[in-house]
Design an enzyme around this catalytic site. Structure first.
Site, PDB file in Angstrom:
ATOM      1  N   TYR A  14       0.841  -1.210   0.000  1.00  0.00           N
ATOM      2  CA  TYR A  14       0.000   0.000   0.000  1.00  0.00           C
ATOM      3  C   TYR A  14       0.870   1.252   0.000  1.00  0.00           C
ATOM      4  O   TYR A  14       0.684   2.170  -0.808  1.00  0.00           O
ATOM      5  CB  TYR A  14      -0.928  -0.014   1.228  1.00  0.00           C
ATOM      6  CG  TYR A  14      -1.558   1.325   1.544  1.00  0.00           C
ATOM      7  CD1 TYR A  14      -2.610   1.825   0.782  1.00  0.00           C
ATOM      8  CD2 TYR A  14      -1.087   2.106   2.607  1.00  0.00           C
ATOM      9  CE1 TYR A  14      -3.175   3.071   1.071  1.00  0.00           C
ATOM     10  CE2 TYR A  14      -1.649   3.339   2.906  1.00  0.00           C
ATOM     11  CZ  TYR A  14      -2.689   3.819   2.132  1.00  0.00           C
ATOM     12  OH  TYR A  14      -3.237   5.042   2.418  1.00  0.00           O
TER      13      TYR A  14
HETATM   14  P1  NAD Z   1     -12.000   5.384   2.033  1.00  0.00           P
HETATM   15  O1  NAD Z   1     -11.804   3.986   1.554  1.00  0.00           O
HETATM   16  O2  NAD Z   1     -13.042   5.634   3.058  1.00  0.00           O
HETATM   17  O3  NAD Z   1     -12.270   6.352   0.797  1.00  0.00           O
HETATM   18  C1  NAD Z   1     -11.718   6.138  -0.473  1.00  0.00           C
HETATM   19  C2  NAD Z   1     -12.841   6.127  -1.485  1.00  0.00           C
HETATM   20  O4  NAD Z   1     -12.268   6.003  -2.799  1.00  0.00           O
HETATM   21  C3  NAD Z   1     -13.808   4.952  -1.318  1.00  0.00           C
HETATM   22  O5  NAD Z   1     -15.140   5.414  -1.119  1.00  0.00           O
HETATM   23  C4  NAD Z   1     -13.675   4.157  -2.624  1.00  0.00           C
HETATM   24  O6  NAD Z   1     -14.911   3.624  -3.070  1.00  0.00           O
HETATM   25  C5  NAD Z   1     -13.131   5.216  -3.581  1.00  0.00           C
HETATM   26  N1  NAD Z   1     -12.357   4.634  -4.692  1.00  0.00           N
HETATM   27  C6  NAD Z   1     -11.361   3.720  -4.605  1.00  0.00           C
HETATM   28  N2  NAD Z   1     -10.888   3.418  -5.835  1.00  0.00           N
HETATM   29  C7  NAD Z   1     -11.610   4.175  -6.712  1.00  0.00           C
HETATM   30  C8  NAD Z   1     -11.605   4.293  -8.123  1.00  0.00           C
HETATM   31  N3  NAD Z   1     -10.770   3.557  -8.886  1.00  0.00           N
HETATM   32  N4  NAD Z   1     -12.492   5.147  -8.722  1.00  0.00           N
HETATM   33  C9  NAD Z   1     -13.354   5.870  -7.956  1.00  0.00           C
HETATM   34  N5  NAD Z   1     -13.401   5.792  -6.604  1.00  0.00           N
HETATM   35  C10 NAD Z   1     -12.543   4.951  -5.993  1.00  0.00           C
HETATM   36  O7  NAD Z   1     -10.559   5.864   2.566  1.00  0.00           O
HETATM   37  P2  NAD Z   1     -10.128   7.131   3.443  1.00  0.00           P
HETATM   38  O8  NAD Z   1      -9.666   6.633   4.754  1.00  0.00           O
HETATM   39  O9  NAD Z   1     -11.190   8.169   3.370  1.00  0.00           O
HETATM   40  O10 NAD Z   1      -8.850   7.623   2.643  1.00  0.00           O
HETATM   41  C11 NAD Z   1      -8.917   8.705   1.726  1.00  0.00           C
HETATM   42  C12 NAD Z   1      -7.521   8.953   1.169  1.00  0.00           C
HETATM   43  O11 NAD Z   1      -6.620   9.291   2.215  1.00  0.00           O
HETATM   44  C13 NAD Z   1      -6.895   7.757   0.450  1.00  0.00           C
HETATM   45  O12 NAD Z   1      -6.184   8.238  -0.660  1.00  0.00           O
HETATM   46  C14 NAD Z   1      -5.954   7.181   1.478  1.00  0.00           C
HETATM   47  O13 NAD Z   1      -4.873   6.495   0.864  1.00  0.00           O
HETATM   48  C15 NAD Z   1      -5.493   8.438   2.175  1.00  0.00           C
HETATM   49  N6  NAD Z   1      -5.042   8.250   3.547  1.00  0.00           N
HETATM   50  C16 NAD Z   1      -5.952   7.947   4.518  1.00  0.00           C
HETATM   51  C17 NAD Z   1      -5.513   7.820   5.821  1.00  0.00           C
HETATM   52  C18 NAD Z   1      -6.464   7.534   6.952  1.00  0.00           C
HETATM   53  O14 NAD Z   1      -5.999   7.489   8.100  1.00  0.00           O
HETATM   54  N7  NAD Z   1      -7.755   7.348   6.710  1.00  0.00           N
HETATM   55  C19 NAD Z   1      -4.146   7.971   6.134  1.00  0.00           C
HETATM   56  C20 NAD Z   1      -3.261   8.256   5.118  1.00  0.00           C
HETATM   57  C21 NAD Z   1      -3.727   8.418   3.830  1.00  0.00           C
END
Ligand code: NAD
Length: 315
Positions: A149
């Site tokens: 990841y």
């Molecule tokens: P999440 O899974 O709740 O949200 C991501 C969304 O992206 C999902 O609803 C999913 O359906 C959508 N998605 C995935 N692939 C897709 C595609 N090909 N086309 C369209 N939609 C797509 O995750 P989150 O926790 O809200 O994370 C949001 C972002 O923040 C991500 O990029 C993640 O890598 C990054 N991030 C999150 C955290 C955390 O602590 N939550 C920490 C570091 C980075």
């Protein structure tokens, strides 16, 4: 201003879209409702947004959609969509990670470069650092992810830098450190712990619980996005962490138990491949260049997440 929020049905994307809508922006959300977790939680995430006149949602995959048409009238792109989760990124599912985190990011950058936009904000991750003794982590420190990841998030970030350096695309990357709060993803530790504790079930901690994280409340992560969109800085990467510094997981669980009013017990199991032992954010660059100042501490943030878990699962 017109914004595109990718991953708008997800945890961070839905909060960000709500904030942008509240600020009067015209917001288009795109999300493929990936089956990584229960769609009902995503519908819950969107329940307020669906009533807003200046929000619309496209249920579509970034890998399949004609992106230049979507971006043609957009000023800002907040690229939150990704296949999240460290542990599931090993093995056969890696293709989903490389497609959604690398290829989809490249497609979006290509389209943004083709049509021209004011700012592209990329959701990066503390997982790009991997294991390091140099704490707190600084943006110019070594990046050596310890999970597939993390490798894909770093590749996405490098693509953003590439489009900035080669074509002048105005890109800012935000390296989030463990974001939590209302609507946190159901595979994340706090969500799992709070749900179990409210059900009076013992929790399982991987490792000795002395691993530490710089927990970041959702509202602070959202604010960082707004600051990144407004700044005239581009081609930069910023750590986005919370105000408490790094906190041991055992301490966070103490707070969860206190807020939930239950202590059903803890079981400790072996560590999981890909989990970093300590993360700590040095946010001084974001403070200086963006004016970022995280506001919500762990006690208040956990209290809000406990309330959310009670409501969403009717506990
Ligand atoms: P999440 O899974 O709740 O949200 C991501 C969304 O992206 C999902 O609803 C999913 O359906 C959508 N998605 C995935 N692939 C897709 C595609 N090909 N086309 C369209 N939609 C797509 O995750 P989150 O926790 O809200 O994370 C949001 C972002 O923040 C991500 O990029 C993640 O890598 C990054 N991030 C999150 C955290 C955390 O602590 N939550 C920490 C570091 C980075």
């Amino acid at each position: 201003m017109k914004a595109l929020v990718t991953g708008a049905a997800g945890f961070i994307g839905s909060h960000l879209a709500e904030k942008l809508v509240a600020e009067g922006m015209d917001v288009l959300g795109i999300d493929n409702f990936s089956d990584y977790y229960d769609r009902r939680l995503k519908d819950y995430n969107l329940r307020r947004l669906r009533d807003e006149d200046n929000f619309s949602l496209l249920e579509a995959d970034l890998l399949e959609q004609g992106l230049p048409q979507i971006l043609a009238d957009r000023d800002l792109v907040f690229h939150q969509a990704a296949q999240a989760g460290v542990r599931a990124s090993w093995g056969e599912d890696f293709q989903i990670y490389s497609d959604s985190n690398v290829l989809a990011t490249q497609r979006l950058l290509e389209a943004a470069n083709e049509v021209g936009i004011d700012k592209f904000v990329y959701a990066s991750s503390s997982s790009v650092y991997g294991e390091t003794e140099d704490l707190p982590m600084q943006e110019d420190g070594r990046t050596r992810p310890v999970s597939p990841y993390g490798v894909t998030k770093l590749a996405g970030e490098n693509l953003c830098q590439l489009y900035h350096h080669n074509f002048g695309l105005p890109v800012v990357s935000l390296r989030y450190f463990t974001v939590y709060g209302e609507r946190q993803r159901p595979d994340m530790a706090f969500h799992i712990f709070i749900k179990s504790i409210l059900q009076c079930e013992p929790i399982t901690i991987f490792g000795d619980g002395q691993q530490s994280r710089n927990f970041t409340y959702i509202e602070d992560a959202v604010t960082a996005n707004l600051l990144a969109a407004r700044t005239n800085v581009s081609g930069e990467v910023f750590n986005i962490g919370g105000p408490d510094g790094n906190i041991e997981l055992n301490r966070a669980v103490d707070i969860i138990e206190e807020k939930a009013g239950q202590s059903p017990g803890r079981e400790y199991q072996g560590e999981v491949d890909g989990d970093v032992r300590h993360t700590a954010a040095d946010c001084s660059k974001a403070a200086e260049m963006l004016g970022y100042e995280p506001k919500t501490g762990l006690e208040a943030g956990i209290e809000a997440e406990v309330e959310y878990i009670r409501e969403v699962y009717d506990l």
